[in-house]
Structure formats: C-alpha cells, structure tokens
Design a protein around this motif. Sequence first.
Motif, short mmCIF file in Angstrom:
data_model
loop_
_atom_site.label_atom_id
_atom_site.label_comp_id
_atom_site.label_asym_id
_atom_site.label_seq_id
_atom_site.Cartn_x
_atom_site.Cartn_y
_atom_site.Cartn_z
N GLU A 134 0.82 -1.21 0.00
CA GLU A 134 0.00 0.00 0.00
C GLU A 134 0.86 1.26 0.00
O GLU A 134 0.53 2.25 -0.66
N ARG A 135 1.96 1.23 0.71
CA ARG A 135 2.81 2.41 0.83
C ARG A 135 3.66 2.65 -0.42
O ARG A 135 3.81 3.77 -0.89
N TYR A 136 4.25 1.58 -0.95
CA TYR A 136 5.26 1.72 -2.00
C TYR A 136 4.88 1.05 -3.31
O TYR A 136 5.66 1.08 -4.26
N GLY A 137 3.71 0.45 -3.38
CA GLY A 137 3.24 -0.11 -4.63
C GLY A 137 3.20 -1.62 -4.65
O GLY A 137 3.97 -2.29 -3.97
N GLU A 142 -4.29 7.20 -7.50
CA GLU A 142 -4.67 7.61 -6.14
C GLU A 142 -3.48 8.13 -5.35
O GLU A 142 -3.67 8.80 -4.32
N ARG A 143 -2.27 7.85 -5.80
CA ARG A 143 -1.07 8.40 -5.15
C ARG A 143 -0.58 9.67 -5.83
O ARG A 143 0.51 10.14 -5.54
N VAL A 158 -11.37 8.44 -2.87
CA VAL A 158 -9.94 8.63 -2.62
C VAL A 158 -9.73 9.23 -1.23
O VAL A 158 -10.16 10.35 -0.95
N LYS A 159 -9.11 8.45 -0.37
CA LYS A 159 -8.80 8.88 1.00
C LYS A 159 -7.42 8.36 1.37
O LYS A 159 -6.90 7.45 0.71
N PRO A 160 -6.81 8.90 2.43
CA PRO A 160 -5.53 8.36 2.89
C PRO A 160 -5.69 6.92 3.36
O PRO A 160 -6.76 6.52 3.84
N THR A 161 -4.64 6.13 3.22
CA THR A 161 -4.64 4.76 3.71
C THR A 161 -4.56 4.75 5.22
O THR A 161 -3.65 5.34 5.81
N ARG A 162 -5.52 4.11 5.87
CA ARG A 162 -5.50 3.89 7.31
C ARG A 162 -5.70 2.39 7.53
O ARG A 162 -6.77 1.86 7.25
N PHE A 163 -4.69 1.73 8.03
CA PHE A 163 -4.74 0.28 8.15
C PHE A 163 -5.85 -0.19 9.09
O PHE A 163 -6.42 -1.26 8.92
N ALA A 176 -4.72 -4.16 -1.24
CA ALA A 176 -3.62 -5.11 -1.03
C ALA A 176 -3.49 -5.47 0.44
O ALA A 176 -3.25 -6.62 0.80
N TRP A 177 -3.64 -4.47 1.31
CA TRP A 177 -3.54 -4.69 2.75
C TRP A 177 -4.66 -5.62 3.23
O TRP A 177 -4.41 -6.57 3.99
N ALA A 178 -5.88 -5.37 2.78
CA ALA A 178 -7.02 -6.21 3.18
C ALA A 178 -6.85 -7.64 2.67
O ALA A 178 -7.14 -8.60 3.39
N THR A 179 -6.40 -7.78 1.43
CA THR A 179 -6.19 -9.12 0.88
C THR A 179 -5.07 -9.84 1.62
O THR A 179 -5.17 -11.04 1.91
N ALA A 180 -4.01 -9.11 1.93
CA ALA A 180 -2.88 -9.72 2.64
C ALA A 180 -3.24 -10.11 4.06
O ALA A 180 -2.88 -11.19 4.54
#
Length: 462
Positions: A89-92, A216-217, A252-257, A396-400
């Motif tokens: 999520e952070r770096y692709g 989105e980035r 489009v919003k900031p990523t919040r884990f 990606a975070w949710a899937t991971a």
Amino acid sequence: MSTTGGEKTAADNTVARLERLPFGRVHLRVASLLGTGTFFDAFDSLVIAVVLTVVINTFQVQLGSAGLLISAAYVGQFIGAISLGALAERYGRRLAFIGSLACFGLLSLAAAFAWSFESLLVLRLLQGIGLGAEVPIAGALFNEFVRGRSRGRAVMMYESIFSWGILLAPLIGLLFFQLFGQELGWRLLFVFGALPVVVAVVAYYKLPESPRWLAERGRTQDAGKVLDEMEADARARGVTLEEPEVKSPADVKPTRFGELFSPAYRRRTALSWVTWFCGYFILYGFSTWLPTLYVKLGGLPTGSALGLTAVVSAIYLVEIYIFALTVDRVGRKPWFVGGFALAVLGGVFGCVAIALGATAWPVLFVAGLLMGLGISPVTAGLYLYTPELYPTRMRAWATATGSSLNRVASTIGPILVGTLLGAGLGLGSVFLAFGLVALVGLAVMAALGIETKQRVLEELAQ
C-alpha cells in the motif's frame, strides 16, 4: 498521503479508461508474470508435502514433529502477508511482488542445503515470508487491471495457475525421485523452487504498476503511460473504444490500516477472515498430510501416494476452470456456500466410514476428494473475492491480512492432524475436525456474504 480534488479526478478518469478496455497484451503480460510467480508459490508451499516422507527418514523425524515442519512456512507466511501487504500500500504492488518472489526463491535454494531437521525448519519459516505475500499482492494487482464485467473469469483463469502448481508438485517430485533418487531428489526439488529469482528479475523490467494505485497516489503521468499502452494495443487490434465515462466515482482517501475494523468494513473483514481461515484450514491441513497418510496409514508405496495425490489435484483443476467460466454468471456467494456444504459432507463421510471400519486409503481418497471439490473454488476464489470487498487505498492490505488468516489456519491444521494421530485418536477425529470447520465457514458465508459479480471495484467499495 494527502488527498486532493485533483487526485480524485485522476482516479475517476483512470477507472473510466480501464473499465472500457477488453483483455489485451498488457493484461496478458501482467497475468503471465504474476501467474509464474503464483505457480511457484503453490509449488514451493506444497513441495514439503512431496518430500516429507523422505525427509522424515533422512533426519529421523517423529511423525508428530513432522507437523512442525509443514507448519513452519505458514508461520513465516503470516509475517510476510502482514508486513509486505502494508508495504504494497505504501510503496506499490509491483515492488512488493518482486521482493516476495526474490525472498522465497532464494530461501528455497538455501533449503536444498539443509543439514538437519532444525535447519530445514528455520529455512522454511524464513521462506514463508515471501510465500505469504506473493499471492495476495498479485491478486490485488491483477484485480485492479481488469474491468468489472469480466473480472471473475479473467482473475480466476489467472488464479488457476496456482492449482497447476499444486497439481504438478507431486508429479515433478515423482520425476525427480525417479531420475535422481530420493535422497538427492528432494534437495533438487528445492533447487527447482528457486526459479522465482529469475522471474523477479524479469518482473523488475517488464511488470507495470497498477494504474488505480498510481492515480490515487497522485502519480497521474505514470498511470497515464500504462493506460496509453493498453489503449494503443486495443486500437491496434481493431477495438473501438467509447469515450471514458465515470459511472462509479473513486473514494480517494488516505490509507489507514485500522479502517478494516471501521463500521463500514468490519462485517466484510469478519467475513473475509473467517472464510480464509476455514477454507485453508481444510485445504492445507489435509492436503499437506495426504501423501504421508497414504503411506503411513494406508500402506501405499510413495509412488502410488504421489500418483493419487496428482489425480485428485487434476480433478480440482478441472473444477477451477468450471468455476472461472461460470463465476460471472452464477456469482461468488453460491459457489462458496455450496463448496463449504460439500466439504462438510466429505468430513462426515470420512468420520462415519472410519467408524464403520473401512480401509484407510480408499476413505482418504473419497473423503479427501469431496472436501477438496468443495473447498478448492473457495480458496481460489478468495483471491478474486477479497479484493472486491475493499477500496484501492487498502485493497492489497485487506487481501494480505485476510490471507494471513489462511497462514494461521495452515499452521494450526497440520499440527492438529499430527497431534490427533500422535495421541491415538485416529483418522476419524481428523475428518470430524475438518467437517466442523467447514460448517463454521458455511454458516458465516451464508449470513454475511455479499454478491460482487460484474460490478466495478469502486462501486463495491462504497
């Protein structure tokens, strides 16, 4: 990441351009690179089941301790899914995918030179870090390239490559044992599993980043380059592209884990996590032990055990293609509910048959086939379904994290099988445990599951 109106406009335009593009050359290149990595992820995950009987003899391992060796990689996979999923999520997605390939490929090579049970245990644990991240990151990336109307078929055709890895692992193992003998053969299988290092190098130069993630980035120009190539390919093939139309605006919003547990997404997260856990508890808890159970409890020679395992895997593969061809019409939820129900039936059959004194290996074959036919579309389909439940900022975070529950289950499952058998409770207790887990998965999917077929990802994320 700060969110601006410009980023939202770019994201909306990116989605609109993507959703009018049929499957083309860029899709094929992405699928080929991701698919090759996914094949070796399956192979490297399951190779321990192929070599386990030989390793037990080589290092004089007790049957109960062998479960630790099976589970070691899954502990690493849990760590890898969480850590590299966050980095994706952070770096692709692209760099996280390449890093995971390099990790599990290099550690497979190291495992070929293991000198003891303990050294192989540690190396498999470390290898799991890469194995745990590759498939969920690849699944999120490919979902973001494919338009909604055909996403189920396209993603599942790609995901079927994982099943090829499961199918070919015992056949490649059998070939290596015949060519090199068992003692050298099991080590060379780990050498073969190091080929993802080569794939990582190719992917570094040839794999594009997700246009959705780039837009989105704020990397509009980079997203545009990927889209320009895809559109040029479509036009070169005679496709007439309509004007982009924004039908489902991007959120489009900031990523919040921690957003996984927000009121908007916590039911989906509960659904995802329970389904991942139950599906893979059955898949890996049983399949990784199956060749060894054929030999130790069924009295079959190693070659026959691997052959039966390959036959069953081939049947599962046919089912995956049926699933891929129908999932955009039938839908995800009916397949999942029916799959868990069939797995419950397999567990009940195995438990009853053993209680009635049936011969072990035919029961293993029939009950395993029923459970596998039920659970295969569930476990494969989760790499399609989970990315559909969440927005780009945490896909990606949710899937991971969802797949990390698969790693927990894949750790507990083999250990439980070894513990039940080591305690003298017999094969019937193993089937009972798997049947109960399948029942939980069935209940949760029936109650919480939502249908996602033929819908744009941005629409589903609302």
